[in-house]
Design a protein around this motif. Structure first.
Motif, PDB file in Angstrom:
ATOM      1  N   ARG A  40      26.689 -15.502  18.847  1.00 53.56           N
ATOM      2  CA  ARG A  40      26.712 -14.436  17.835  1.00 53.56           C
ATOM      3  C   ARG A  40      28.112 -13.828  17.734  1.00 53.56           C
ATOM      4  O   ARG A  40      28.589 -13.505  16.638  1.00 53.56           O
ATOM      5  CB  ARG A  40      25.673 -13.360  18.165  1.00 53.56           C
ATOM      6  CG  ARG A  40      24.231 -13.818  17.933  1.00 53.56           C
ATOM      7  CD  ARG A  40      23.286 -12.625  17.892  1.00 53.56           C
ATOM      8  NE  ARG A  40      23.119 -11.975  19.176  1.00 53.56           N
ATOM      9  CZ  ARG A  40      22.199 -12.310  20.070  1.00 53.56           C
ATOM     10  NH1 ARG A  40      21.359 -13.300  19.827  1.00 53.56           N
ATOM     11  NH2 ARG A  40      22.092 -11.642  21.211  1.00 53.56           N
ATOM     12  N   VAL A  41      28.767 -13.667  18.879  1.00 52.95           N
ATOM     13  CA  VAL A  41      30.126 -13.139  18.881  1.00 52.95           C
ATOM     14  C   VAL A  41      31.074 -14.102  18.179  1.00 52.95           C
ATOM     15  O   VAL A  41      31.930 -13.697  17.375  1.00 52.95           O
ATOM     16  CB  VAL A  41      30.605 -12.885  20.333  1.00 52.95           C
ATOM     17  CG1 VAL A  41      32.098 -12.571  20.371  1.00 52.95           C
ATOM     18  CG2 VAL A  41      29.810 -11.758  20.970  1.00 52.95           C
ATOM     19  N   VAL A  42      30.920 -15.400  18.470  1.00 55.97           N
ATOM     20  CA  VAL A  42      31.792 -16.405  17.869  1.00 55.97           C
ATOM     21  C   VAL A  42      31.582 -16.468  16.359  1.00 55.97           C
ATOM     22  O   VAL A  42      32.541 -16.561  15.584  1.00 55.97           O
ATOM     23  CB  VAL A  42      31.539 -17.783  18.523  1.00 55.97           C
ATOM     24  CG1 VAL A  42      32.365 -18.868  17.843  1.00 55.97           C
ATOM     25  CG2 VAL A  42      31.869 -17.731  20.016  1.00 55.97           C
ATOM     26  N   PRO A  84      42.262 -15.425  17.947  1.00 51.14           N
ATOM     27  CA  PRO A  84      41.546 -15.938  19.135  1.00 51.14           C
ATOM     28  C   PRO A  84      41.564 -14.970  20.315  1.00 51.14           C
ATOM     29  O   PRO A  84      40.629 -14.951  21.120  1.00 51.14           O
ATOM     30  CB  PRO A  84      42.273 -17.249  19.452  1.00 51.14           C
ATOM     31  CG  PRO A  84      43.567 -17.167  18.742  1.00 51.14           C
ATOM     32  CD  PRO A  84      43.329 -16.337  17.529  1.00 51.14           C
ATOM     33  N   GLY A  85      42.614 -14.161  20.427  1.00 50.30           N
ATOM     34  CA  GLY A  85      42.638 -13.166  21.490  1.00 50.30           C
ATOM     35  C   GLY A  85      41.538 -12.139  21.326  1.00 50.30           C
ATOM     36  O   GLY A  85      40.922 -11.704  22.309  1.00 50.30           O
ATOM     37  N   PRO A 111      52.082 -25.303  15.208  1.00 49.45           N
ATOM     38  CA  PRO A 111      51.915 -24.627  13.922  1.00 49.45           C
ATOM     39  C   PRO A 111      50.483 -24.775  13.406  1.00 49.45           C
ATOM     40  O   PRO A 111      49.965 -25.884  13.282  1.00 49.45           O
ATOM     41  CB  PRO A 111      52.915 -25.356  13.017  1.00 49.45           C
ATOM     42  CG  PRO A 111      53.971 -25.848  13.953  1.00 49.45           C
ATOM     43  CD  PRO A 111      53.242 -26.226  15.206  1.00 49.45           C
ATOM     44  N   GLY A 112      49.835 -23.651  13.173  1.00 47.98           N
ATOM     45  CA  GLY A 112      48.456 -23.670  12.699  1.00 47.98           C
ATOM     46  C   GLY A 112      47.411 -23.659  13.792  1.00 47.98           C
ATOM     47  O   GLY A 112      46.230 -23.412  13.524  1.00 47.98           O
ATOM     48  N   LEU A 113      47.821 -23.924  15.042  1.00 48.22           N
ATOM     49  CA  LEU A 113      46.876 -23.935  16.159  1.00 48.22           C
ATOM     50  C   LEU A 113      47.122 -22.707  17.022  1.00 48.22           C
ATOM     51  O   LEU A 113      48.244 -22.477  17.486  1.00 48.22           O
ATOM     52  CB  LEU A 113      47.048 -25.193  17.007  1.00 48.22           C
ATOM     53  CG  LEU A 113      46.057 -25.328  18.172  1.00 48.22           C
ATOM     54  CD1 LEU A 113      44.678 -25.705  17.649  1.00 48.22           C
ATOM     55  CD2 LEU A 113      46.544 -26.381  19.170  1.00 48.22           C
ATOM     56  N   ARG A 114      46.093 -21.903  17.227  1.00 46.42           N
ATOM     57  CA  ARG A 114      46.203 -20.696  18.035  1.00 46.42           C
ATOM     58  C   ARG A 114      45.246 -20.785  19.212  1.00 46.42           C
ATOM     59  O   ARG A 114      44.121 -21.294  19.071  1.00 46.42           O
ATOM     60  CB  ARG A 114      45.890 -19.457  17.203  1.00 46.42           C
ATOM     61  CG  ARG A 114      46.820 -19.272  16.009  1.00 46.42           C
ATOM     62  CD  ARG A 114      46.441 -18.034  15.215  1.00 46.42           C
ATOM     63  NE  ARG A 114      45.103 -18.138  14.649  1.00 46.42           N
ATOM     64  CZ  ARG A 114      44.446 -17.136  14.072  1.00 46.42           C
ATOM     65  NH1 ARG A 114      44.990 -15.944  14.019  1.00 46.42           N
ATOM     66  NH2 ARG A 114      43.244 -17.321  13.571  1.00 46.42           N
ATOM     67  N   THR A 115      45.675 -20.312  20.352  1.00 48.42           N
ATOM     68  CA  THR A 115      44.848 -20.361  21.554  1.00 48.42           C
ATOM     69  C   THR A 115      44.894 -19.030  22.279  1.00 48.42           C
ATOM     70  O   THR A 115      45.850 -18.263  22.150  1.00 48.42           O
ATOM     71  CB  THR A 115      45.333 -21.465  22.515  1.00 48.42           C
ATOM     72  OG1 THR A 115      46.704 -21.222  22.859  1.00 48.42           O
ATOM     73  CG2 THR A 115      45.221 -22.848  21.877  1.00 48.42           C
ATOM     74  N   ALA A 116      43.853 -18.769  23.047  1.00 50.70           N
ATOM     75  CA  ALA A 116      43.808 -17.560  23.875  1.00 50.70           C
ATOM     76  C   ALA A 116      42.824 -17.790  25.002  1.00 50.70           C
ATOM     77  O   ALA A 116      41.897 -18.607  24.886  1.00 50.70           O
ATOM     78  CB  ALA A 116      43.386 -16.343  23.051  1.00 50.70           C
ATOM     79  N   ILE A 137      40.128 -21.917  21.087  1.00 52.25           N
ATOM     80  CA  ILE A 137      41.064 -22.760  20.342  1.00 52.25           C
ATOM     81  C   ILE A 137      40.719 -22.609  18.867  1.00 52.25           C
ATOM     82  O   ILE A 137      39.585 -22.881  18.459  1.00 52.25           O
ATOM     83  CB  ILE A 137      40.948 -24.230  20.772  1.00 52.25           C
ATOM     84  CG1 ILE A 137      41.140 -24.366  22.282  1.00 52.25           C
ATOM     85  CG2 ILE A 137      41.952 -25.103  20.019  1.00 52.25           C
ATOM     86  CD1 ILE A 137      40.756 -25.722  22.836  1.00 52.25           C
ATOM     87  N   SER A 138      41.679 -22.157  18.072  1.00 55.11           N
ATOM     88  CA  SER A 138      41.410 -21.848  16.666  1.00 55.11           C
ATOM     89  C   SER A 138      42.417 -22.526  15.742  1.00 55.11           C
ATOM     90  O   SER A 138      43.584 -22.714  16.092  1.00 55.11           O
ATOM     91  CB  SER A 138      41.473 -20.336  16.420  1.00 55.11           C
ATOM     92  OG  SER A 138      40.497 -19.640  17.163  1.00 55.11           O
TER      93      SER A 138
END
Length: 281
Positions: A236-238, A246-247, A60-65, A271-272
């Motif tokens: 710059r993208v980040v 994150p995807g 919960p709260g952690l997103r990955t791609a 990792i977001s």
């Protein structure tokens, strides 16, 4: 005495029929080559899919791609990888790396590195110690290959990331409040090069609505620009994608890889911390 001049040749004028005939032969040759190439490409892609994780862990709260792009020469399968897995302590581990070479041997060695990291991380908390022990295991196999790698351990209680780096390119990070940078942490030699190598560990928190992005050198280095310029482009993208899905960040980062002119394979792992998720303690 004057040198003899070669007789002039009258340029051959191709008729429309000649051009159509030539185009037809080239088209048929290309179609035959594509038909021959397709099974090899499909096999390479299937192998790569099997060797990369089917899914990444999330909380919960952690997103990955993550994204992977195969090499554009050779067997179209290489040694780049990303990985994510749960640990017995409840923590999560993430890794990304790049094995020397772009063939079946490199892909097999990549599998050994991933298995080694997973096995050691299950019994050792410290990421630097995980890299050191994995390095010694790989050297004991007698393979003349090496791998760069970044290993992260994520603590879900504190939202802290503990990272160690083995000759790998720096991670990049950004937050929605405008902070950003490269995580040029102290590292060690690539895995599989020197017995007894040590790896320092850096601790940082994953900020609320922040992202950390890990890439392989196929993303940031190529004939079109240097690795430093590539890292700046990804940064710059980040920065522009801070707080985004994150995807979407991973997809935009892979566009940088497409612009390098590099024939290498490439991988990115994002990792977001979801802004709506629980706050770090």
């Amino acid at each position: 005495m004057n040198p003899r001049r070669a007789p002039r040749r009258t340029p051959r004028v191709q008729s429309a029929d000649d051009l159509l005939s030539t185009l037809g032969r080239l088209t048929a040759r290309a179609r035959a080559g594509a038909e021959h190439q397709q099974p090899r490409v499909e096999l390479a892609e299937a192998l790569q899919r099997e060797m990369l994780p089917a899914a990444l862990p999330a909380l919960p709260g952690l997103r990955t791609a993550a994204r992977y792009s195969p090499a554009r020469h050779g067997l179209d399968i290489g040694g780049d990888w990303y990985d994510g897995f749960g640990l017995p302590t409840g923590a999560l581990a993430f890794s990304i790396g790049d094995v020397q070479g772009h063939d079946v041997e490199a892909a097999a060695f990549m599998g050994q590195v991933r298995i080694g990291l997973r096995a050691v991380a299950a019994v050792v908390d410290d990421p630097g110690e995980v890299l050191a022990r994995t390095n010694d295991v790989l050297l004991s196999m007698g393979r003349e290959l090496f791998a760069t790698c970044t290993l992260l351990r994520f603590d879900p209680e504190t939202w802290e990331l503990y990272s160690a780096r083995a000759g790998h390119v720096p991670a990049l990070w950004a937050t929605v409040d405008g902070r950003y940078g490269m995580a040029e942490d102290e590292g060690g030699l690539p895995l599989g090069m020197l017995p007894g190598a040590g790896y320092a560990v850096t601790r940082r928190k994953l900020d609320r609505a922040g992202s950390i992005v890990l890439v392989t050198d196929g993303v940031v280095e190529g004939p079109s620009f240097s690795i430093d310029e590539g890292l700046e482009r990804v940064l710059r993208v980040v920065r522009a994608g801070a707080g985004a899905d994150p995807g979407d960040i991973a997809a935009e980062v892979m566009k940088v890889a497409d612009s390098t002119g590099h024939a290498d394979d490439a991988a990115v792992l994002v990792i977001s911390h979801n802004a709506g998720g629980p706050a770090p303690r």
